[in-house]
Write an enzyme that holds these catalytic residues in place. Structure first.
Site, short mmCIF file in Angstrom:
data_model
loop_
_atom_site.label_atom_id
_atom_site.label_comp_id
_atom_site.label_asym_id
_atom_site.label_seq_id
_atom_site.Cartn_x
_atom_site.Cartn_y
_atom_site.Cartn_z
N HIS A 196 6.55 -6.49 -2.38
CA HIS A 196 6.89 -5.66 -3.54
C HIS A 196 6.98 -6.50 -4.81
O HIS A 196 7.66 -6.15 -5.75
CB HIS A 196 8.23 -4.94 -3.31
CG HIS A 196 8.16 -3.90 -2.24
ND1 HIS A 196 8.19 -4.22 -0.90
CD2 HIS A 196 8.04 -2.55 -2.29
CE1 HIS A 196 8.10 -3.12 -0.17
NE2 HIS A 196 8.01 -2.08 -1.00
N ASP A 216 1.96 -3.30 -5.40
CA ASP A 216 1.52 -3.77 -4.09
C ASP A 216 0.81 -2.67 -3.29
O ASP A 216 0.05 -2.95 -2.37
CB ASP A 216 2.73 -4.26 -3.29
CG ASP A 216 3.56 -5.25 -4.10
OD1 ASP A 216 3.48 -6.45 -3.85
OD2 ASP A 216 4.26 -4.79 -5.03
N PHE A 217 1.09 -1.39 -3.64
CA PHE A 217 0.48 -0.30 -2.88
C PHE A 217 -0.97 -0.05 -3.31
O PHE A 217 -1.62 0.84 -2.79
CB PHE A 217 1.30 1.00 -3.06
CG PHE A 217 2.76 0.86 -2.71
CD1 PHE A 217 3.21 -0.18 -1.89
CD2 PHE A 217 3.68 1.78 -3.19
CE1 PHE A 217 4.57 -0.30 -1.58
CE2 PHE A 217 5.04 1.66 -2.87
CZ PHE A 217 5.48 0.61 -2.07
N ILE A 218 -1.44 -0.85 -4.26
CA ILE A 218 -2.80 -0.66 -4.76
C ILE A 218 -3.82 -0.84 -3.63
O ILE A 218 -4.87 -0.24 -3.63
CB ILE A 218 -3.08 -1.63 -5.94
CG1 ILE A 218 -4.20 -1.09 -6.83
CG2 ILE A 218 -3.48 -3.01 -5.47
CD1 ILE A 218 -3.71 -0.52 -8.11
N GLU A 224 5.18 9.59 -6.33
CA GLU A 224 6.38 9.64 -5.49
C GLU A 224 7.62 9.56 -6.37
O GLU A 224 7.74 8.63 -7.17
CB GLU A 224 6.35 8.47 -4.50
CG GLU A 224 5.20 8.60 -3.48
CD GLU A 224 4.83 7.28 -2.82
OE1 GLU A 224 5.49 6.26 -3.10
OE2 GLU A 224 3.87 7.27 -2.04
N PHE A 241 4.83 0.99 -6.55
CA PHE A 241 4.74 -0.47 -6.62
C PHE A 241 3.27 -0.89 -6.68
O PHE A 241 2.43 -0.30 -6.00
CB PHE A 241 5.42 -1.13 -5.41
CG PHE A 241 6.92 -1.20 -5.57
CD1 PHE A 241 7.51 -2.29 -6.20
CD2 PHE A 241 7.73 -0.16 -5.12
CE1 PHE A 241 8.89 -2.35 -6.37
CE2 PHE A 241 9.10 -0.22 -5.29
CZ PHE A 241 9.69 -1.31 -5.91
N GLU A 247 -0.06 7.48 -0.58
CA GLU A 247 -0.77 7.03 -1.78
C GLU A 247 -2.26 7.37 -1.75
O GLU A 247 -2.80 7.86 -2.75
CB GLU A 247 -0.55 5.53 -2.00
CG GLU A 247 0.85 5.16 -2.48
CD GLU A 247 1.86 5.06 -1.35
OE1 GLU A 247 1.48 5.22 -0.17
OE2 GLU A 247 3.05 4.84 -1.65
#
Lengths: 328, 327
Positions: free
Chosen positions: A129, A85-87, A29, A83, A60
Site C-alpha cells: 500500500h 497499488d491496486f493499479i 470503493e 490505493f 477494481e
C-alpha cells in the site's frame, strides 16, 4: 488568498465539474457515504445523489472496466482507485482497453475517463500500500499521467483532466491530503504538459514530481545557505511531459538531479534524464543524476521505510557532489 | 645541390617538434609540395610540404624523435643517397646528441601507429567544458599542464585565457599561401635603394601590402591604417604608408596597435611559419631571390575567405608588377 486542504481542493474540482456537466459521475470503493479513506469525496453524495456518486463492490477490474465502457458510450466517469497499488488489478482495463480504443477505432471512439489514485511511501502502510506506480502507466501510449504537488495544482489539473476526451490517470501523494495551500475561489484550470518553475537558480536544476517537489524546495533552501543556487521545477505532468522547460533549464545550469518517488530503475527519473541527455548534452557540466525510491519493496519498519525515499539532505549532498567535480 | 630539411618553427613558444611521421622514406623522390613529414607540437600535428625537390637522404631522425627547431633533419639530394659526408653542410652534425631517436620519456612514447600519436590518456571533461573549449580555441592539454583537476568543468575553461595568447594555431585563424616570381620585386628594390639606400625591403613590402589592402577591401573607416613592418633587424610602425610616398615615409611612434603586420624573412632558412601575432591580419614573406612566398594569416572574424583571397591576389599582383603600380 484562502487556504484549503488538498482534499478540499480535489473535492471542489469534482463538484464544480459535476455541476457544469451532468454526464460526469463518480465511482469507486467508499466514495459515497464514507467519502474515501482520505475524506476527499465527503459531501458529494449529498449534493449529487447516489446515481452520480456510486459506491462499488470491492472489484477494481469490474468497476474500472465498467467505467471504460461508460466513457465510450457518452458519459464522463471519474473513478477512484483507493490505493495506487491496486493499479495492477486494472491494468487490462486501463492499458488494453482505455488506452487503445481511440487508436484502434481509427479515432471514432473516445474514452473520457479519469482514474484518480494515489502513491507515496512513509505512511507506514507496508509494501502493498505504499508503491508509486505512475511509471507503469506512463509507459503505455494513450494514457496521460498527472502528478500534482499542491492543492492548487491538484484542483487545476484535475479539472483539465476531467475535460480531456481521453483517459487521464491522476496520482496524488497519500500524505498530501491534509496539506494546505492557496487556492483561489474563482474558477481556473491548469493545462496538462506545462511544468512549473518554482524557484529560479543558476547552478543546478532540481526536477521533481509530486511530494518530491517539497523535498527539492527544502533542498534548494539548504543549498542557498551553502552558496549554491538551485532551480526547482515541478514536472506536474509526466505524460505529456514539458520537455522544453526542463531542457532550457538544464542548458542554463548544466546540471540536474531528477527526483521522483517511483523506484529508480527503469522509472520516470531515467526517462527524464535520457531526454535531457539527448537534448542538452553539450550544455552538461556534470552527469545527469536520478534519485528515486530504492529498488526494494517498501519496508514496514519506519526506520527502514524512511531511507528508501529521497529526502532533502540526500538531494543536498548529491547536488554538492555534482558541483564539486561531478561524480555520478 | 642538396637542400636541407629542417624542423620548422610552428609556434612562438616552440623549442622542439616531434616528427610524428615521415611522409617519404629514405631514398624516395620528393617533389615540391609533397608531404615530407608530419610534425607534432603540443598544439597539433601539421603536415610539412617539401619546398624543394630531391631524393630524401641522410635521414637523421626516425619518426617519434623530438628535434630542436631549425635542426637539419635530412637532405634532399639530386641523386638517391649519393650524397656523402663531403657534401657541404653548414650545420654541424649534432655530436653530443645521445641517440638518433629521442622519444621523450614520460608521456610521449612513440606509438606503433605513427600517423596519429596521442598525448597521454583521454582527457576527462564535461560536455559543456569541451564545447566551451572548442568555442574559445582552448586546447584541453593546457588545463592538464596547468594541473587542473579532471574532469574539467565549464568554470575551468572560463578561467583559462584563450589559446590565441600562446599560439597562432587557434581554430579561428586562417591562412593562405602564395608563391610568386621575385624578379620584378627585386628590380623595384634595387631601383628604390639607389635613391634611398636606407629603405628596408620590409618597408617596401609594408607599403605594397597597405596599398593592396586599401585597394581590394576598400575599407571605409580606417584612419589611419597602421602597418607594422617587422624584419630581423627590428620592427617599425607606419600610419597609412601607402599614401605617403617612399621618399616621405615616416614611421609612427605614437600608436602601438597595428592593423596589419608585415614580417619579412626573405633569404632566411625559414620555410613555413605560424607565429603568434597580435595583429588581426599578418603577411609573412619569405623565400629567396628567385621566388617569394608569402602567407596571409587572418582572423576569421575580420576577413571572409573571399576577401582574404582578394587581398592575397592583389598583394601578389603588386609584387609581380610593382613598377606599373608605382606609376
Amino acid at each position: 488568498m484562502r487556504q484549503i486542504t488538498w482534499s478540499q481542493a480535489v473535492n471542489e474540482a469534482i463538484a464544480e465539474e459535476m455541476r457544469r456537466d451532468p454526464t460526469i459521475f463518480l465511482m469507486g470503493e467508499d466514495v459515497a457515504e464514507a467519502g474515501t479513506p482520505f475524506k476527499v469525496t465527503s459531501g458529494l453524495v449529498e449534493e449529487f445523489g447516489a446515481k452520480r456518486v456510486v459506491d462499488t463492490p470491492i472489484s477494481e477490474p469490474g468497476f474500472v472496466g465498467l467505467a471504460v465502457g461508460a466513457a465510450m458510450t457518452g458519459t464522463r466517469p471519474i473513478v477512484d482507485l483507493m490505493f495506487g497499488d491496486f493499479i495492477f488489478l486494472v491494468m487490462d482495463q486501463l492499458a488494453n482497453q482505455a488506452a487503445k480504443q481511440h487508436y484502434m477505432s481509427g479515432g471514432k471512439l473516445e474514452v473520457p475517463m479519469v482514474l484518480r489514485t494515489n502513491m507515496g511511501a512513509t505512511r507506514r502502510s507496508a509494501a502493498q500500500h505504499s508503491q508509486s506506480l505512475h511509471a507503469l502507466v506512463a509507459h503505455i501510449p494513450g494514457l496521460k499521467v498527472i502528478l500534482p504537488s499542491t492543492p492548487y495544482d491538484a484542483k487545476g489539473l484535475l479539472k483539465t483532466a476531467i475535460r480531456d476526451n481521453n483517459p487521464v490517470v491522476v496520482f496524488e501523494d497519500k500524505l498530501s491530503y491534509q496539506m494546505k495551500g492557496e487556492v483561489p475561489e474563482d474558477e481556473y484550470t491548469i493545462p496538462l504538459g506545462v511544468a512549473n518553475i518554482l524557484r529560479e537558480g543558476e547552478d543546478i536544476t532540481l526536477i521533481a514530481t509530486s511530494s518530491m517537489v517539497q523535498v527539492c524546495e527544502a533542498a534548494a533552501q539548504s543549498l542557498e545557505a551553502l552558496g549554491i543556487s538551485a532551480e526547482v521545477i515541478d514536472v506536474r505532468c509526466v505524460v505529456p511531459l514539458d520537455e522544453a522547460t526542463l531542457v532550457e533549464s538544464v542548458k542554463k545550469t548544466g546540471r540536474a538531479i531528477v527526483v521522483d518517488e517511483g523506484h529508480q530503475s527503469y522509472g520516470i527519473t531515467s526517462e527524464i534524464v535520457a531526454r535531457l541527455n539527448e537534448k542538452a548534452f553539450y550544455y552538461l557540466d556534470a552527469p545527469l543524476t536520478r534519485m528515486g525510491a530504492m529498488d526494494v519493496p517498501v519496508p514496514f519498519s519506519p526506520a527502514l521505510e524512511d531511507i528508501t525515499v529521497p529526502d532533502a539532505p540526500r538531494v543536498v549532498a548529491q547536488a554538492q557532489k555534482l558541483l564539486q567535480r561531478g561524480a555520478a | 645541390m642538396a637542400h636541407e630539411v629542417i624542423m620548422p618553427v610552428l609556434g612562438m613558444n616552440q623549442d622542439t617538434g616531434i616528427i610524428a611521421a615521415w611522409g617519404k622514406e629514405a631514398g624516395e623522390y620528393v617533389a615540391i609540395g609533397d608531404v615530407i613529414m608530419e610534425v607534432e607540437t603540443d598544439k597539433a600535428i601539421q603536415e610539412i610540404e617539401a619546398l624543394e625537390a630531391g631524393y630524401l637522404s641522410q635521414v637523421k631522425y626516425e619518426a617519434g624523435a623530438e628535434v630542436p627547431v631549425g635542426e637539419v633533419i635530412a637532405l634532399l639530394t639530386e641523386q638517391p643517397e649519393a650524397v656523402s659526408d663531403s657534401e657541404p653542410k653548414p650545420e654541424p652534425t649534432p655530436e653530443p646528441t645521445p641517440e638518433p631517436t629521442l622519444p621523450t620519456p614520460e608521456t610521449k612514447a612513440p606509438e606503433p601507429v605513427a600517423s596519429s600519436p596521442r598525448i597521454g590518456a583521454k582527457i576527462l571533461a564535461s560536455p559543456k567544458a569541451r564545447r566551451l573549449a572548442e568555442e574559445r580555441g582552448i586546447d584541453l592539454i593546457r588545463l592538464v599542464k596547468a594541473g587542473k583537476t579532471q574532469p574539467f568543468r565549464a568554470a575551468d575553461i572560463v578561467e583559462m585565457p584563450a589559446d590565441r595568447e600562446q599560439s597562432g594555431m587557434s581554430s579561428n585563424r586562417s591562412r593562405l599561401c602564395a608563391r610568386i616570381d621575385a624578379s620584378r620585386f627585386n628590380t623595384l628594390c634595387d631601383w628604390l635603394s639607389g635613391d634611398m639606400p636606407e629603405l628596408e625591403r620590409v618597408t617596401i613590402l609594408a607599403v605594397i601590402a597597405a596599398g593592396a589592402y586599401r585597394f581590394s577591401l576598400e575599407p571605409e573607416a580606417l584612419n589611419p591604417f597602421i602597418v607594422e613592418a617587422s624584419a630581423v633587424a627590428g620592427s617599425l610602425l607606419y600610419a597609412d604608408p601607402d599614401l605617403q610616398g617612399f621618399a616621405n615615409l615616416r614611421s609612427s611612434s605614437d600608436t602601438d596597435h597595428a592593423n596589419l603586420l608585415v614580417r619579412e624573412m626573405i633569404g632566411s632558412h625559414i620555410v613555413s611559419v605560424s607565429l603568434d601575432d597580435d595583429a588581426p591580419l599578418s603577411i609573412l614573406v619569405f623565400g629567396n631571390t628567385e621566388q617569394i612566398e608569402f602567407e596571409l594569416s587572418f582572423d576569421e572574424s575580420l576577413l571572409s575567405a573571399p576577401q582574404a583571397v582578394g587581398l592575397a591576389n592583389e598583394f601578389a599582383a603588386r609584387l609581380l608588377e610593382p613598377m606599373r603600380l608605382l606609376l
